[in-house]
Design an enzyme around this catalytic site. Sequence first.
Site, PDB file in Angstrom:
ATOM      1  N   GLU A 213      89.157 -44.606  31.355  1.00 62.02           N
ATOM      2  CA  GLU A 213      87.973 -45.217  31.978  1.00 62.02           C
ATOM      3  C   GLU A 213      87.550 -46.463  31.219  1.00 62.02           C
ATOM      4  O   GLU A 213      87.134 -47.467  31.799  1.00 62.02           O
ATOM      5  CB  GLU A 213      86.810 -44.202  32.013  1.00 62.02           C
ATOM      6  CG  GLU A 213      85.576 -44.687  32.774  1.00 62.02           C
ATOM      7  CD  GLU A 213      84.518 -45.352  31.897  1.00 62.02           C
ATOM      8  OE1 GLU A 213      83.569 -45.902  32.441  1.00 62.02           O
ATOM      9  OE2 GLU A 213      84.655 -45.338  30.658  1.00 62.02           O
ATOM     10  N   ASP A 260      78.507 -38.670  33.550  1.00 63.17           N
ATOM     11  CA  ASP A 260      78.812 -39.600  32.467  1.00 63.17           C
ATOM     12  C   ASP A 260      77.561 -39.789  31.599  1.00 63.17           C
ATOM     13  O   ASP A 260      76.437 -39.712  32.104  1.00 63.17           O
ATOM     14  CB  ASP A 260      79.288 -40.950  33.037  1.00 63.17           C
ATOM     15  CG  ASP A 260      80.160 -41.728  32.048  1.00 63.17           C
ATOM     16  OD1 ASP A 260      80.289 -41.305  30.882  1.00 63.17           O
ATOM     17  OD2 ASP A 260      80.702 -42.766  32.437  1.00 63.17           O
TER      18      ASP A 260
HETATM   19 ZN   LIG Z   1      82.137 -45.799  27.539  1.00 54.80          ZN
END
Ligand SMILES: [Zn+2]
Length: 398
Positions: A213, A260
């Site tokens: 990511e 997240d």
């Molecule tokens: Zn990050």
Amino acid sequence: MRLLSHLPAFFLLLHLPLSLAYTPLSDHSLTHLAPSLSIHTSSLVPDHDFDPVHGALLAPILRPRVPGTEGHARVQEHFAAFVRAHLHPSWRVEWHNTTATTPATGSEPVPFRNLILRRDPPWRTPAQAGGPGKGEGHVARLTLAAHYDSLYRPEGFVGAVDSAVPCALLLYVARAVDAALTRKWEGRTVEDAALEDEDEVDKGVQILLLDGEEAWVKWTDEDSLYGSRALAEAWENTAYEPGSRFSTPLEAISLFVLLDLLGAPQPTIPSYFPKTHWAYRSLGSVEARLRKLGLLETKPRTPFLADSAKESVQFQGYVLDDHIPFMKRGVDVLHVIPTPFPAVWHTMQDDGEHLDLPTIRDWARIMTGFVAEWMDLEGYLPEPETGPTSGTGEKDEL
Ligand SMILES: [Zn+2]
């Protein structure tokens, strides 16, 4: 103009046949969602799952895990070992492997490996489905995602909220609903399922532990989201057998829930997308009910999901993250990420010491409740352990 005016009708047609029941849990079931509050408020024992040093789920992830390094491989082994030890054998484990070059590593390709954990109803798994059009292309999957890679620089960066804790939460949730899924699906066949809920789509659940990511040098479309870009593209180009309800695994995603930057105290999660505000509100309603029942440890000034009080929300912009390649292809997204970001974000302070365990455990409770409601597990959740008790208060404290 014409094209635009046709779009909403098209989406309606596409989505109407999907009758997705969503069954709120009773207070009784909510009360028995682990982790039990009493264990954590009355004891000095380290948290079994989420303690940064000893917790079986989280501690093995709290290390630098830059793609292609030893630490990265060790975290992959941790995930695989967890599945073998704690999940029902019907979970399908699939590694999606790609390579790419990055601006930091020159011409040498870096390996990226997404891990897909999937549990479908047994009458839809390939071994038992039998016959064309009866297999996995009929399952709408609640898709829970987080990324497990860590930043390339600063060297030694651990990424506790980014995104070790979200990964540990997803493992936790899989384990917490697993036995109830088994009970719900036990002994049912494709014929039973067809008779019982003719219009209802079969629901499965999958967990995506995504790789790559992070940007290696500076966030651009090419230097970021290595794993999720490759996976969304691959799924868009994978065709299910003719006659399936969905044409691709991408289309079979009923909701893409991306976690997240969770694990810091006092998170504020906005509702980013008007289209999925209903799902955000369902999540917020689980939080509100757990708080009302006194089942959460934190006492924040505002709830984690404060926007769920609003009937609707305006689109105010969003955070670039692993949902983008999926959202661009029409997938519905619920992004569970705080704004503002935790203060430790992308610093060496994003480590185990700066985590807030009560907040993490509350997330575990909230997410478990949401997934249990989505999967209609009311009536199938485990009863609390009722071992022999001595009848003395002291003993129960242990
Ligand atoms: Zn990050």
